[in-house]
Write an enzyme that holds these catalytic residues in place. Structure first.
Site, short mmCIF file in Angstrom:
data_model
loop_
_atom_site.label_atom_id
_atom_site.label_comp_id
_atom_site.label_asym_id
_atom_site.label_seq_id
_atom_site.Cartn_x
_atom_site.Cartn_y
_atom_site.Cartn_z
N HIS A 65 0.69 -1.14 -0.24
CA HIS A 65 -0.21 -0.04 -0.14
C HIS A 65 0.74 1.20 0.15
O HIS A 65 2.18 1.06 0.35
CB HIS A 65 -0.80 -0.08 1.12
CG HIS A 65 -2.10 0.94 1.40
ND1 HIS A 65 -1.68 2.14 1.71
CD2 HIS A 65 -3.28 0.88 1.21
CE1 HIS A 65 -2.93 2.90 1.74
NE2 HIS A 65 -3.76 2.01 1.44
N LYS A 85 -10.57 -1.16 10.31
CA LYS A 85 -10.80 -2.44 9.29
C LYS A 85 -11.02 -3.50 10.03
O LYS A 85 -10.95 -4.86 9.42
CB LYS A 85 -9.27 -2.48 8.57
CG LYS A 85 -8.98 -1.35 7.41
CD LYS A 85 -7.78 -1.60 6.83
CE LYS A 85 -7.32 -0.36 6.07
NZ LYS A 85 -8.38 -0.09 4.87
N ASP A 137 3.04 -4.41 7.90
CA ASP A 137 1.70 -3.82 7.86
C ASP A 137 0.53 -4.80 8.15
O ASP A 137 0.45 -5.52 7.00
CB ASP A 137 1.67 -3.18 6.40
CG ASP A 137 0.24 -2.39 6.24
OD1 ASP A 137 -0.78 -2.60 6.97
OD2 ASP A 137 0.30 -1.80 5.09
N CYS A 176 -4.97 2.63 -3.83
CA CYS A 176 -3.45 2.91 -3.43
C CYS A 176 -2.42 1.95 -3.18
O CYS A 176 -1.57 1.84 -2.57
CB CYS A 176 -3.68 3.25 -1.83
SG CYS A 176 -4.91 4.54 -1.35
N GLN A 208 -4.69 -5.37 7.05
CA GLN A 208 -5.51 -6.15 6.02
C GLN A 208 -5.51 -7.59 7.05
O GLN A 208 -6.15 -8.69 6.36
CB GLN A 208 -5.19 -6.36 4.70
CG GLN A 208 -5.32 -5.23 4.04
CD GLN A 208 -6.69 -4.58 4.05
OE1 GLN A 208 -7.88 -5.43 4.15
NE2 GLN A 208 -7.14 -3.18 3.69
#
Length: 397
Positions: free
Chosen positions: A114, A217, A191, A355, A194
């Site tokens: 991202h 999220k 990261d 993104c 997700q």
């Protein structure tokens, strides 16, 4: 119903919400927590001697310990609250960059990141004359780990990699990625934006040095996130921002900084949103993380099968290990046109480059339509998407 917004009608159609990689909807428990905080507990934290301040502080710090348990950090002092994944990564990039990055140094990122895990590192590199090196991935969306191992040099200072691609759905082998980096003595930031809503996350098992994620999220409010950092490395980093809370003593000659984690939490936090994050974690635990993962895996298999049967539809991201994301194009139709027509039929999807412009450049496409799933996604939702696509296809092909 746990998610009141899912009763919404859109253009006289029942809402089918398939944009969960952008933000999940919020269960009633989280909404009630926010309402109750502002009705009964609204106060600043840590600095007040009165009842409301004391109660708000206690509940705020309870959530810190809840997050610690949720991701299996060793200590609550390794949990730093931020506004989201983007701020978490910027925090690390800024502080780590000032402390450890020099001219001609190198940071390794993957080709499926991202923008929030690319641009902060570019900014850090630009300040000192360092550079990024990129792990390539296959047509299926699988990282090339042999190429990854070849990227390490004496100048490598950090690896930053996504746990789950927000565009391709690929679940990367983050423990293996961390192990390889640690063999070279290099720290790793993951990261996890997700990942945390879709599968169990154990930062000690992964072995990463930093793990960043957003509340919105994972069924929590917008405006709250987490930066986990190993205490040994956090204690070496300078503050990200200056102001209240992150200090011990301030004079015009010198300031001494607060202990972990408060050193990285300057200013008044979004207390209600943090409490909402705690309620979201409670909700996920009540559903069972493994149950959520199994349900979404079933939805992903079903969606992939049904969408693949639509003539002219191409799916991008077919890695063997995937989370609940399907990115696709319908013939040569622009993804925005597909998304707009789906919206008129009550289907909420995301369109564009998500993104992740480097991914789109890799495939030579302008963007995709993305359907992404959550614990409340049903097979009926997938049927509605497939029916809508079959209905609009003659208009576009």
């Amino acid at each position: 119903m746990d998610f009141p917004i899912l009763n919404t009608n859109v253009y006289n159609h029942k809402l089918v919400y398939l944009d969960n990689a952008a933000t999940t909807q919020k269960p009633r428990q989280v909404i009630d927590t926010l309402t109750n905080y502002y009705l009964t507990l609204n106060s600043n934290i840590h600095r007040g001697a009165h009842y409301l301040a004391s109660q708000a502080t206690e509940r705020y710090e309870e959530v810190r310990r809840k997050v610690q348990t949720f991701i299996n950090a060793r200590s609550h002092t390794e949990i730093v609250f931020t506004r989201g994944t983007t701020e978490s990564i910027n925090l690390v990039a800024s502080s780590f960059g000032r402390q450890f990055l020099k001219a001609r140094d190198e940071i390794i990122v993957s080709g499926m990141e991202h923008h929030s895990n690319i641009v902060p590192w570019q900014l850090a590199c630009e300040q000192v004359g360092a550079r990024l090196k990129v792990i390539p991935f296959s047509d299926e969306g699988v990282l090339d780990l042999n190429a990854y191992q070849s990227l390490f040099t004496a100048r490598t200072r950090l690896v930053a990699c996504t746990h789950v691609s927000n565009t391709l759905g690929t679940v990367n082998p983050v423990k293996q990625i961390v192990d390889i980096a640690h063999q070279h003595g290099i720290p790793v930031l993951i990261d996890g934006a997700q990942a945390v809503a879709h599968m169990p996350v154990d930062v000690q098992q992964i072995g990463c040095d930093f793990y960043c994620f957003s509340g919105h999220k994972m069924y929590a409010p917008m405006g709250v996130g987490v930066m986990y950092g190993r205490q040994e490395i956090l204690s070496q980093l300078p503050p990200y921002q200056g102001g209240g809370e992150m200090i011990k003593d301030v004079t015009f000659e010198r300031t001494t900084y607060n202990e972990l984690p408060f050193r990285f939490e300057a200013g008044t936090p979004s207390v209600g949103d943090v409490l909402g994050l705690g309620s979201a974690i409670d909700f996920m635990l009540s559903q069972g993380i493994n149950n959520i993962a199994a349900h979404e895996s079933d939805i992903l298999r079903y969606a992939t099968q049904q969408l693949s049967a639509i003539p002219g539809l191409r799916i991008f991201g077919t890695a063997p290990q995937k989370a609940g994301v399907v990115s696709f194009l319908l013939g040569n139709a622009h993804p925005y046109d597909v998304g707009t027509l789906l919206d008129k039929l009550g289907i909420a999807v995301r369109t564009g480059h998500h993104c992740t412009q480097p991914i789109m450049d890799r495939y030579g496409i302008p963007g995709t339509v993305r359907a992404s799933f959550a614990c409340y996604t049903s097979r009926q939702d997938i049927d509605a998407l497939v029916s809508a696509l079959n209905r609009i296809a003659p208009m576009l092909l």
